[in-house]
Design an enzyme around this catalytic site. Structure first.
Site, PDB file in Angstrom:
ATOM      1  N   LYS A  53      81.875  28.818  56.796  1.00  0.00           N
ATOM      2  CA  LYS A  53      82.782  28.616  55.662  1.00  0.00           C
ATOM      3  C   LYS A  53      83.334  29.948  55.162  1.00  0.00           C
ATOM      4  O   LYS A  53      84.246  29.982  54.356  1.00  0.00           O
ATOM      5  CB  LYS A  53      82.070  27.874  54.529  1.00  0.00           C
ATOM      6  CG  LYS A  53      81.738  26.437  54.919  1.00  0.00           C
ATOM      7  CD  LYS A  53      81.141  25.635  53.802  1.00  0.00           C
ATOM      8  CE  LYS A  53      80.711  24.287  54.355  1.00  0.00           C
ATOM      9  NZ  LYS A  53      80.107  23.426  53.346  1.00  0.00           N
ATOM     10  N   ASP A  55      72.428  27.474  46.213  1.00  0.00           N
ATOM     11  CA  ASP A  55      73.180  27.061  47.394  1.00  0.00           C
ATOM     12  C   ASP A  55      74.570  27.687  47.276  1.00  0.00           C
ATOM     13  O   ASP A  55      75.402  27.226  46.498  1.00  0.00           O
ATOM     14  CB  ASP A  55      73.254  25.526  47.446  1.00  0.00           C
ATOM     15  CG  ASP A  55      74.194  25.026  48.538  1.00  0.00           C
ATOM     16  OD1 ASP A  55      74.822  25.858  49.233  1.00  0.00           O
ATOM     17  OD2 ASP A  55      74.310  23.795  48.680  1.00  0.00           O
ATOM     18  N   GLN A  77      79.687  27.308  49.080  1.00  0.00           N
ATOM     19  CA  GLN A  77      81.067  27.435  48.601  1.00  0.00           C
ATOM     20  C   GLN A  77      81.221  28.677  47.729  1.00  0.00           C
ATOM     21  O   GLN A  77      82.253  29.341  47.772  1.00  0.00           O
ATOM     22  CB  GLN A  77      81.461  26.197  47.768  1.00  0.00           C
ATOM     23  CG  GLN A  77      81.352  24.873  48.483  1.00  0.00           C
ATOM     24  CD  GLN A  77      82.413  24.680  49.554  1.00  0.00           C
ATOM     25  OE1 GLN A  77      83.454  25.337  49.558  1.00  0.00           O
ATOM     26  NE2 GLN A  77      82.141  23.790  50.486  1.00  0.00           N
ATOM     27  N   CYS A  84      79.280  14.487  51.721  1.00  0.00           N
ATOM     28  CA  CYS A  84      77.841  14.770  51.709  1.00  0.00           C
ATOM     29  C   CYS A  84      77.320  14.903  50.282  1.00  0.00           C
ATOM     30  O   CYS A  84      76.464  15.755  49.990  1.00  0.00           O
ATOM     31  CB  CYS A  84      77.497  16.038  52.495  1.00  0.00           C
ATOM     32  SG  CYS A  84      77.948  15.947  54.216  1.00  0.00           S
ATOM     33  N   HIS A 126      75.081  18.989  47.212  1.00  0.00           N
ATOM     34  CA  HIS A 126      75.326  18.542  48.589  1.00  0.00           C
ATOM     35  C   HIS A 126      74.009  17.950  49.109  1.00  0.00           C
ATOM     36  O   HIS A 126      72.929  18.361  48.688  1.00  0.00           O
ATOM     37  CB  HIS A 126      75.710  19.782  49.401  1.00  0.00           C
ATOM     38  CG  HIS A 126      76.165  19.555  50.793  1.00  0.00           C
ATOM     39  ND1 HIS A 126      75.301  19.278  51.828  1.00  0.00           N
ATOM     40  CD2 HIS A 126      77.406  19.598  51.348  1.00  0.00           C
ATOM     41  CE1 HIS A 126      75.993  19.158  52.949  1.00  0.00           C
ATOM     42  NE2 HIS A 126      77.271  19.348  52.695  1.00  0.00           N
TER      43      HIS A 126
HETATM   44  C1  LIG Z   1      78.966  22.820  53.440  1.00  0.00           C
HETATM   45  C2  LIG Z   1      77.945  22.843  52.391  1.00  0.00           C
HETATM   46  C3  LIG Z   1      76.580  22.793  52.720  1.00  0.00           C
HETATM   47  C4  LIG Z   1      76.076  22.635  54.134  1.00  0.00           C
HETATM   48  O1  LIG Z   1      76.563  23.623  54.996  1.00  0.00           O
HETATM   49  P1  LIG Z   1      76.055  23.604  56.527  1.00  0.00           P
HETATM   50  O2  LIG Z   1      76.870  24.671  57.165  1.00  0.00           O
HETATM   51  O3  LIG Z   1      76.382  22.233  57.034  1.00  0.00           O
HETATM   52  O4  LIG Z   1      74.614  23.889  56.512  1.00  0.00           O
HETATM   53  C5  LIG Z   1      75.669  22.849  51.699  1.00  0.00           C
HETATM   54  N1  LIG Z   1      76.062  22.969  50.412  1.00  0.00           N
HETATM   55  C6  LIG Z   1      77.350  23.021  50.058  1.00  0.00           C
HETATM   56  C7  LIG Z   1      77.720  23.186  48.619  1.00  0.00           C
HETATM   57  C8  LIG Z   1      78.338  22.951  51.032  1.00  0.00           C
HETATM   58  O5  LIG Z   1      79.616  22.994  50.683  1.00  0.00           O
END
Ligand SMILES: *Cc1c(COP(=O)(O)O)cnc(C)c1O
Length: 417
Positions: free
Chosen positions: A237, A211, A214, A375, A134
């Site tokens: 999320k 990260d 998800q 993104c 992302h």
């Molecule tokens: C949504 C997402 C982000 C960013 O999340 P934010 O809440 O906008 O900071 C980063 N990495 C992944 C894999 C995502 O799905």
């Protein structure tokens, strides 16, 4: 906690999706005169009533700033805030002093880029990311590259979207200082082998940032088991509110990092000549934190725990398999991303129709999907597409949602002939 879903799941092992839906007010919404079919939880999930009620109750009767007042209400707010940290720590199998509350995973990654980056990296040092990151896990490293001349290396994926572990290994060397990789791709659904990645990176002497935006939602994480150095995720999320994220970091490492933002609450002593900083996590929480958001996130985690992450994951995997099958039967539809390990995220294109047109047309049927580059522009390029439509599944989705998606896509086909 007493919610319909929790009660059901105690007495009945079958996953009762209707009981869960009853816990989410948004599941009874109508849009464009049709019942909402929400397939965009990968962008942000809907919230269960327990989260909304918990936040409302805190604002009404338990609210004050934290860590400051020597009065009962402030103590209560502080207790709630620190208990939320405990809930997050248990959820990830971390210690409370390893949990930093941030605004989002974006803020968590930027924190690491600035604090770890500026303290431990120098020109020529290498940060390894993957081709399916992302933007939140690309751009902070580019900003750092512009400031200090670090080098970004990109671990490749194959045409199905699998992370290529042997290719990844080849990128590591004495200059590799950090590996920053997603736990689960928000476009392809690819689940990466984070434990193996961490072991390999550590052997090369590099630290690891995952990260988990998800990944934690669908798989959970045990940071002790994975042994990663940092793990970030975002509350909205995971059925929690916006404005709250988490950075897990190993205790000694966090305490070795310089602060990122300066302000109230993160200091021990301030004079105009010199300021000393508190230990983690306080040193990274300058200013008034997202108090009620943290408490809302803890309520979301309690809710997820009450249903059971394993049972949710099994349900979501069933939806994914059914979606892959039904979408795969549509003429002219191409599924983007067929990795061996895949979360409940299905991206696709449809011959002759732009993803934005797809999303707009099926919205008129009440079906909400994401369209665009998600993104992840470098990944779009790798997949030879400008954009995709994406259906992502959550604990409250049901088989009928997939059927509604397929029916709506057939309408798109009729329009575009
Ligand atoms: C949504 C997402 C982000 C960013 O999340 P934010 O809440 O906008 O900071 C980063 N990495 C992944 C894999 C995502 O799905």
């Amino acid at each position: 906690m007493s919610t319909a879903a929790a009660k059901k799941t105690l007495s009945n092992d079958a996953y009762d999706v209707e009981a869960i839906r009853a816990d989410f007010p948004a599941m009874s919404l109508q849009v464009n005169g049709k019942p909402l079919v929400f397939l965009d939880s990968g962008a942000s999930a809907q919230k269960p009533s327990v989260v909304l009620e918990r936040m409302d109750r805190m604002y009404r009767s338990e609210y004050a700033n934290v860590h400051r007042g020597a009065y009962r209400l402030s103590e209560l707010a502080t207790e709630n805030y620190e208990n939320a940290r405990k809930t997050v720590a248990q959820f990830m199998n971390a210690s409370v002093d390893e949990i930093v509350f941030t605004r989002s995973v974006t803020a968590a990654i930027n924190l690491v880029a600035h604090s770890f980056g500026r303290a431990f990296l120098k020109a020529g040092d290498e940060v390894v990311i993957s081709h399916m990151e992302h933007h939140a896990n690309i751009v902070p490293w580019q900003l750092l590259r512009d400031i200090m001349g670090i080098v970004i290396k990109v671990a490749p994926i194959d045409d199905d979207g699998n992370f290529l572990i042997d290719e990844f290994k080849k990128l590591l060397g004495p200059k590799t200082k950090l590996v920053a990789i997603t736990h689960c791709s928000n476009v392809l659904g690819t689940i990466t082998p984070i434990k193996e990645i961490t072991r390999i990176a550590h052997e090369a002497g590099a630290k690891v940032l995952i990260d988990g935006a998800q990944g934690i939602v669908h798989l959970g994480v045990d940071v002790r088991d994975v042994d990663c150095d940092f793990y970030g995720f975002t509350g909205h999320k995971l059925y929690g509110p916006t404005g709250i994220g988490v950075l897990y970091g190993k205790r000694d490492l966090l305490n070795a990092l310089p602060p990122y933002e300066g302000g109230g609450d993160m200091i021990e002593l301030v004079t105009f000549e010199k300021t000393t900083y508190r230990e983690a996590p306080a040193r990274f929480e300058a200013g008034t934190p997202p108090i009620v958001e943290a408490v809302g996130l803890a309520a979301a985690i309690d809710y997820v725990n009450s249903v059971g992450l394993d049972r949710i994951a099994k349900h979501e995997t069933g939806l994914r398999d059914y979606a892959m099958k039904r979408l795969g039967e549509i003429d002219g539809l191409t599924i983007i991303g067929r990795p061996r390990e895949k979360g409940p995220i299905v991206s696709f294109t449809l011959e002759g129709a732009h993803p934005h047109d797809i999303a707009t047309i099926i919205d008129s049927k009440g079906v909400a999907v994401r369209a665009g580059h998600h993104c992840a522009q470098p990944l779009m390029e790798r997949c030879n597409v400008a954009a995709t439509a994406r259906a992502s599944f959550a604990m409250y989705n049901r088989i009928e949602d997939v059927d509604a998606l397929v029916d709506a896509l057939n309408t798109v086909k009729d329009i575009f002939g």
